[in-house]
Design a protein around this motif. Structure first.
Motif, PDB file in Angstrom:
ATOM      1  N   ILE A  61       0.848  -1.196   0.000  1.00  0.00           N
ATOM      2  CA  ILE A  61       0.000   0.000   0.000  1.00  0.00           C
ATOM      3  C   ILE A  61       0.880   1.240   0.000  1.00  0.00           C
ATOM      4  O   ILE A  61       1.751   1.391   0.858  1.00  0.00           O
ATOM      5  N   GLY A  62       0.656   2.130  -0.959  1.00  0.00           N
ATOM      6  CA  GLY A  62       1.435   3.356  -1.007  1.00  0.00           C
ATOM      7  C   GLY A  62       0.721   4.447  -1.774  1.00  0.00           C
ATOM      8  O   GLY A  62      -0.337   4.219  -2.365  1.00  0.00           O
ATOM      9  N   ASP A  63       1.313   5.629  -1.769  1.00  0.00           N
ATOM     10  CA  ASP A  63       0.669   6.789  -2.394  1.00  0.00           C
ATOM     11  C   ASP A  63       1.254   7.137  -3.757  1.00  0.00           C
ATOM     12  O   ASP A  63       0.866   8.134  -4.356  1.00  0.00           O
ATOM     13  N   ARG A  64       2.187   6.307  -4.241  1.00  0.00           N
ATOM     14  CA  ARG A  64       2.795   6.593  -5.535  1.00  0.00           C
ATOM     15  C   ARG A  64       2.828   5.341  -6.406  1.00  0.00           C
ATOM     16  O   ARG A  64       2.720   4.214  -5.907  1.00  0.00           O
ATOM     17  N   VAL A  65       2.998   5.551  -7.688  1.00  0.00           N
ATOM     18  CA  VAL A  65       3.014   4.455  -8.647  1.00  0.00           C
ATOM     19  C   VAL A  65       4.118   3.456  -8.315  1.00  0.00           C
ATOM     20  O   VAL A  65       3.944   2.244  -8.453  1.00  0.00           O
ATOM     21  N   LEU A  66       5.253   3.954  -7.847  1.00  0.00           N
ATOM     22  CA  LEU A  66       6.377   3.055  -7.561  1.00  0.00           C
ATOM     23  C   LEU A  66       6.040   2.046  -6.464  1.00  0.00           C
ATOM     24  O   LEU A  66       6.584   0.939  -6.439  1.00  0.00           O
ATOM     25  N   ASP A  67       5.129   2.409  -5.548  1.00  0.00           N
ATOM     26  CA  ASP A  67       4.709   1.469  -4.504  1.00  0.00           C
ATOM     27  C   ASP A  67       3.893   0.328  -5.103  1.00  0.00           C
ATOM     28  O   ASP A  67       4.102  -0.846  -4.776  1.00  0.00           O
ATOM     29  N   VAL A  68       2.964   0.689  -5.974  1.00  0.00           N
ATOM     30  CA  VAL A  68       2.129  -0.312  -6.637  1.00  0.00           C
ATOM     31  C   VAL A  68       2.987  -1.235  -7.498  1.00  0.00           C
ATOM     32  O   VAL A  68       2.833  -2.462  -7.474  1.00  0.00           O
ATOM     33  N   LYS A  69       3.916  -0.641  -8.238  1.00  0.00           N
ATOM     34  CA  LYS A  69       4.797  -1.439  -9.097  1.00  0.00           C
ATOM     35  C   LYS A  69       5.673  -2.380  -8.272  1.00  0.00           C
ATOM     36  O   LYS A  69       5.921  -3.517  -8.676  1.00  0.00           O
ATOM     37  N   ALA A  70       6.132  -1.913  -7.121  1.00  0.00           N
ATOM     38  CA  ALA A  70       6.946  -2.767  -6.252  1.00  0.00           C
ATOM     39  C   ALA A  70       6.149  -3.990  -5.823  1.00  0.00           C
ATOM     40  O   ALA A  70       6.657  -5.121  -5.835  1.00  0.00           O
ATOM     41  N   GLY A  71       4.889  -3.769  -5.443  1.00  0.00           N
ATOM     42  CA  GLY A  71       4.033  -4.886  -5.062  1.00  0.00           C
ATOM     43  C   GLY A  71       3.856  -5.874  -6.195  1.00  0.00           C
ATOM     44  O   GLY A  71       4.014  -7.085  -6.017  1.00  0.00           O
ATOM     45  N   HIS A  72       3.552  -5.364  -7.368  1.00  0.00           N
ATOM     46  CA  HIS A  72       3.356  -6.235  -8.527  1.00  0.00           C
ATOM     47  C   HIS A  72       4.641  -6.977  -8.886  1.00  0.00           C
ATOM     48  O   HIS A  72       4.608  -8.159  -9.250  1.00  0.00           O
ATOM     49  N   ASN A  73       5.768  -6.293  -8.771  1.00  0.00           N
ATOM     50  CA  ASN A  73       7.050  -6.935  -9.079  1.00  0.00           C
ATOM     51  C   ASN A  73       7.376  -8.064  -8.107  1.00  0.00           C
ATOM     52  O   ASN A  73       8.144  -8.973  -8.435  1.00  0.00           O
ATOM     53  N   ALA A  74       6.782  -7.991  -6.906  1.00  0.00           N
ATOM     54  CA  ALA A  74       7.000  -9.034  -5.898  1.00  0.00           C
ATOM     55  C   ALA A  74       5.910 -10.103  -5.941  1.00  0.00           C
ATOM     56  O   ALA A  74       5.884 -11.002  -5.100  1.00  0.00           O
ATOM     57  N   ILE A 134      -2.222   1.085 -13.320  1.00  0.00           N
ATOM     58  CA  ILE A 134      -2.844  -0.208 -13.053  1.00  0.00           C
ATOM     59  C   ILE A 134      -2.602  -0.582 -11.596  1.00  0.00           C
ATOM     60  O   ILE A 134      -1.477  -0.883 -11.195  1.00  0.00           O
ATOM     61  N   CYS A 135      -3.646  -0.526 -10.789  1.00  0.00           N
ATOM     62  CA  CYS A 135      -3.537  -0.930  -9.392  1.00  0.00           C
ATOM     63  C   CYS A 135      -4.749  -1.794  -9.056  1.00  0.00           C
ATOM     64  O   CYS A 135      -5.765  -1.764  -9.751  1.00  0.00           O
ATOM     65  N   ASP A 136      -4.642  -2.552  -7.995  1.00  0.00           N
ATOM     66  CA  ASP A 136      -5.722  -3.463  -7.630  1.00  0.00           C
ATOM     67  C   ASP A 136      -6.835  -2.759  -6.869  1.00  0.00           C
ATOM     68  O   ASP A 136      -7.965  -3.242  -6.824  1.00  0.00           O
ATOM     69  N   LYS A 137      -6.504  -1.633  -6.276  1.00  0.00           N
ATOM     70  CA  LYS A 137      -7.506  -0.798  -5.616  1.00  0.00           C
ATOM     71  C   LYS A 137      -6.934   0.603  -5.492  1.00  0.00           C
ATOM     72  O   LYS A 137      -5.757   0.770  -5.201  1.00  0.00           O
ATOM     73  N   GLN A 138      -7.773   1.614  -5.732  1.00  0.00           N
ATOM     74  CA  GLN A 138      -7.361   3.004  -5.579  1.00  0.00           C
ATOM     75  C   GLN A 138      -8.332   3.679  -4.623  1.00  0.00           C
ATOM     76  O   GLN A 138      -9.543   3.653  -4.844  1.00  0.00           O
ATOM     77  N   VAL A 139      -7.797   4.269  -3.546  1.00  0.00           N
ATOM     78  CA  VAL A 139      -8.648   4.859  -2.518  1.00  0.00           C
ATOM     79  C   VAL A 139      -8.202   6.283  -2.211  1.00  0.00           C
ATOM     80  O   VAL A 139      -7.055   6.657  -2.447  1.00  0.00           O
ATOM     81  N   THR A 140      -9.127   7.059  -1.673  1.00  0.00           N
ATOM     82  CA  THR A 140      -8.808   8.424  -1.252  1.00  0.00           C
ATOM     83  C   THR A 140      -8.799   8.551   0.267  1.00  0.00           C
ATOM     84  O   THR A 140      -8.395   9.576   0.800  1.00  0.00           O
ATOM     85  N   LYS A 141      -9.262   7.493   0.952  1.00  0.00           N
ATOM     86  CA  LYS A 141      -9.272   7.478   2.415  1.00  0.00           C
ATOM     87  C   LYS A 141      -8.677   6.159   2.902  1.00  0.00           C
ATOM     88  O   LYS A 141      -8.920   5.110   2.304  1.00  0.00           O
ATOM     89  N   ILE A 142      -7.937   6.210   3.997  1.00  0.00           N
ATOM     90  CA  ILE A 142      -7.338   4.997   4.550  1.00  0.00           C
ATOM     91  C   ILE A 142      -8.416   3.986   4.939  1.00  0.00           C
ATOM     92  O   ILE A 142      -8.226   2.770   4.803  1.00  0.00           O
ATOM     93  N   SER A 143      -9.553   4.472   5.384  1.00  0.00           N
ATOM     94  CA  SER A 143     -10.639   3.575   5.803  1.00  0.00           C
ATOM     95  C   SER A 143     -11.144   2.709   4.660  1.00  0.00           C
ATOM     96  O   SER A 143     -11.764   1.660   4.888  1.00  0.00           O
ATOM     97  N   GLU A 144     -10.874   3.118   3.415  1.00  0.00           N
ATOM     98  CA  GLU A 144     -11.340   2.361   2.252  1.00  0.00           C
ATOM     99  C   GLU A 144     -10.415   1.196   1.898  1.00  0.00           C
ATOM    100  O   GLU A 144     -10.722   0.416   1.000  1.00  0.00           O
ATOM    101  N   ILE A 145      -9.295   1.085   2.599  1.00  0.00           N
ATOM    102  CA  ILE A 145      -8.353  -0.010   2.338  1.00  0.00           C
ATOM    103  C   ILE A 145      -9.013  -1.365   2.589  1.00  0.00           C
ATOM    104  O   ILE A 145      -8.800  -2.336   1.856  1.00  0.00           O
ATOM    105  N   LEU A 146      -9.830  -1.437   3.647  1.00  0.00           N
ATOM    106  CA  LEU A 146     -10.464  -2.711   4.015  1.00  0.00           C
ATOM    107  C   LEU A 146     -11.829  -2.862   3.355  1.00  0.00           C
ATOM    108  O   LEU A 146     -12.526  -1.885   3.127  1.00  0.00           O
TER     109      LEU A 146
END
Length: 204
Positions: A161-174, A192-204
């Motif tokens: 989980i992160g706020d930038r594209v590089l975080d999402v790419k790191a997850g996908h690369n792993a 391309i991300c599996d979920k995009q949220v504007t609030k932390i509460s939306e993570i779950l």
């Protein structure tokens, strides 16, 4: 999901106000004015390193070093006042109470762990990777692979989980999911991300 791996700056903690102010002040110290909004946008969309590279283009090498050093001093001071985003504690608590685990993966040093402790969040985290561990920077997946091996994380049941594209790419690369926290909708919708949220509460 069973395991949630969190970025620190701009995801768990709202550190951007201090980072941007430190950046602007470091340039101002040497008589250079930079646009605060442009700095923030560049940091959010790319990285602090990329932001420096772009804003230092026409500046002498000696002055570049001085500006970077001044930024480090100012930002270290500002980071002490950083606060978690709304609902961070509640979400991390829900994850652990439901049998899941939280991990920290940050380019920041161990001061990030000290902030978690100060804000009573440390108890919700099972492991950490900081700059002292000397892994390649995201989106290289080595740091995530280390966490998976060290803590028996199944990538298929984990998310970065992160706020930038590089975080999402790191997850996908792993081989895991990547969630994008984008509170002000600054990131290109084509990401391309599996979920995009504007609030932390939306993570779950």
């Amino acid at each position: 999901m069973e395991d949630f791996i969190w970025d620190f700056d701009g995801t768990l903690y709202d550190t951007y106000p201090g980072m941007v102010s430190s950046f602007v002040s470091a340039f101002k110290e040497y008589g250079i004015t930079v646009n605060r909004k442009a700095v923030y946008r560049k940091m959010r969309q790319y990285s602090v390193g990329r932001t420096f590279d772009d804003f230092l283009l026409d500046i002498s090498n000696d002055l570049q070093v001085k500006i970077r050093e001044k930024y480090q001093i100012l930002e270290k001071r500002a980071s002490k006042n950083a606060r978690p985003f709304v609902d961070v504690k509640e979400v991390c608590q829900k994850i652990t109470f439901s049998g899941g685990r939280n991990f920290l993966l940050t380019h920041r040093d161990k001061k990030a762990i000290e902030l978690l402790k100060k804000d009573d969040l440390l108890t919700f985290f099972s492991g950490f990777v900081t700059s002292e561990d000397n892994f390649p920077r995201k989106p290289n997946p080595e740091s995530l692979q280390y966490l998976c091996n060290r803590y028996s994380i199944n990538p298929k049941k984990a998310v970065m989980i992160g706020d930038r594209v590089l975080d999402v790419k790191a997850g996908h690369n792993a081989g895991m999911s990547g969630y994008l926290f984008d509170p002000d909708n600054l990131i290109d919708n084509s990401v391309i991300c599996d979920k995009q949220v504007t609030k932390i509460s939306e993570i779950l």
